[in-house]
Design a protein around this motif. Structure first.
Motif, short mmCIF file in Angstrom:
data_model
loop_
_atom_site.label_atom_id
_atom_site.label_comp_id
_atom_site.label_asym_id
_atom_site.label_seq_id
_atom_site.Cartn_x
_atom_site.Cartn_y
_atom_site.Cartn_z
N TRP A 156 0.81 -1.22 0.00
CA TRP A 156 0.00 0.00 0.00
C TRP A 156 0.83 1.26 0.00
O TRP A 156 0.33 2.34 -0.23
CB TRP A 156 -0.96 0.00 1.19
N SER A 158 3.17 1.68 -2.19
CA SER A 158 3.64 1.79 -3.57
C SER A 158 2.74 2.75 -4.36
O SER A 158 1.52 2.65 -4.31
CB SER A 158 3.63 0.41 -4.22
N LEU A 160 2.33 2.67 -7.53
CA LEU A 160 1.62 1.89 -8.55
C LEU A 160 0.35 1.27 -7.99
O LEU A 160 -0.67 1.19 -8.69
CB LEU A 160 2.55 0.80 -9.10
N ALA A 161 0.39 0.83 -6.74
CA ALA A 161 -0.80 0.27 -6.12
C ALA A 161 -1.89 1.33 -5.99
O ALA A 161 -3.07 1.05 -6.20
CB ALA A 161 -0.46 -0.33 -4.76
N LEU A 163 -2.25 3.98 -7.97
CA LEU A 163 -2.77 4.24 -9.32
C LEU A 163 -3.70 3.10 -9.76
O LEU A 163 -4.74 3.36 -10.39
CB LEU A 163 -1.62 4.41 -10.30
N LEU A 164 -3.35 1.86 -9.46
CA LEU A 164 -4.22 0.73 -9.80
C LEU A 164 -5.56 0.84 -9.08
O LEU A 164 -6.62 0.61 -9.68
CB LEU A 164 -3.53 -0.59 -9.45
N PHE A 165 -5.53 1.20 -7.82
CA PHE A 165 -6.74 1.37 -7.03
C PHE A 165 -7.63 2.46 -7.64
O PHE A 165 -8.84 2.28 -7.80
CB PHE A 165 -6.36 1.70 -5.58
N ALA A 167 -7.60 3.52 -10.74
CA ALA A 167 -8.07 3.06 -12.04
C ALA A 167 -9.26 2.11 -11.89
O ALA A 167 -10.23 2.19 -12.65
CB ALA A 167 -6.94 2.39 -12.81
N LEU A 168 -9.21 1.21 -10.90
CA LEU A 168 -10.31 0.28 -10.69
C LEU A 168 -11.57 1.01 -10.24
O LEU A 168 -12.68 0.68 -10.69
CB LEU A 168 -9.91 -0.79 -9.66
N SER A 170 -12.32 4.14 -10.92
CA SER A 170 -12.81 4.89 -12.09
C SER A 170 -13.53 3.97 -13.06
O SER A 170 -14.58 4.32 -13.62
CB SER A 170 -11.64 5.58 -12.79
#
Length: 182
Positions: A156, A158, A160-161, A163-165, A167-168, A170
């Protein structure tokens, strides 16, 4: 007892905020002007003359504030030790006071160590007092030491984590909006 009762009606006075100023400070002085009925005198032509220890003079023309009528506050930067003389003049009345300014840091004038006190401290701590640092440094092991350390990075923390969160979330909002869901 209030300051108004101690002051003579219509007289000029000067009050010093700090009783023991030191060089480098800013001294705050104030004058309260009252008329014969002890009502504040607003916008008075008050002239304050400051005579420094070297003989130089500075004139100040303080003004009172609307929220404090009759109270004139002024600051003087003290940049040398000695006696400062302050004269406040209002019309024909004047009041003179003086204050002494001490040199700051006078207790730190002698910066040498107290050898007997250092030896007593070293004995109490189980150490020794050394005179010169160079012979002592020759005996000290100056080889560098390296030690490996394992660093753990939590998922958590990171970027990237994160941004992934985002993106999901959205994508979820987009799909729900396209299908008419809440």
């Amino acid at each position: 007892m209030s300051c108004d009762l101690l002051m003579k009606a219509g007289a000029v006075n000067v009050s010093l905020a700090d009783a023991s100023p030191q060089v480098g400070q800013e001294v705050t002085l104030s004058t309260t002007l009252k008329d014969k009925n002890f009502d504040p005198i607003r916008n008075a032509p008050l002239v304050v003359t400051v005579t420094r220890p070297d003989g130089s003079r500075q004139r100040l023309y303080p003004r009172d504030l609307p929220e404090q009528p009759g109270y004139y506050e002024y600051k003087i930067a003290v940049d040398m030790p000695g006696e400062f003389v302050v004269t406040a003049t209002h019309g024909k009345d004047s009041y003179e006071t003086s204050f002494m300014v001490e040199a700051s840091g006078s207790e730190f004038a002698n910066l040498s160590s107290d050898r007997p006190a250092m030896e007593a401290l070293a004995r109490a701590a189980g150490g020794t007092v050394i005179d010169a640092i160079e012979p002592w440094l020759r005996r000290v092991d100056t080889a560098s030491s390296r030690s490996e350390a394992v660093r753990d990075l939590q998922v958590w923390n990171s970027p990237l984590a994160l941004l992934l969160f985002l993106a999901l979330i959205s994508a979820d909002c987009y799909i729900r909006k396209r299908q008419g869901l809440v």
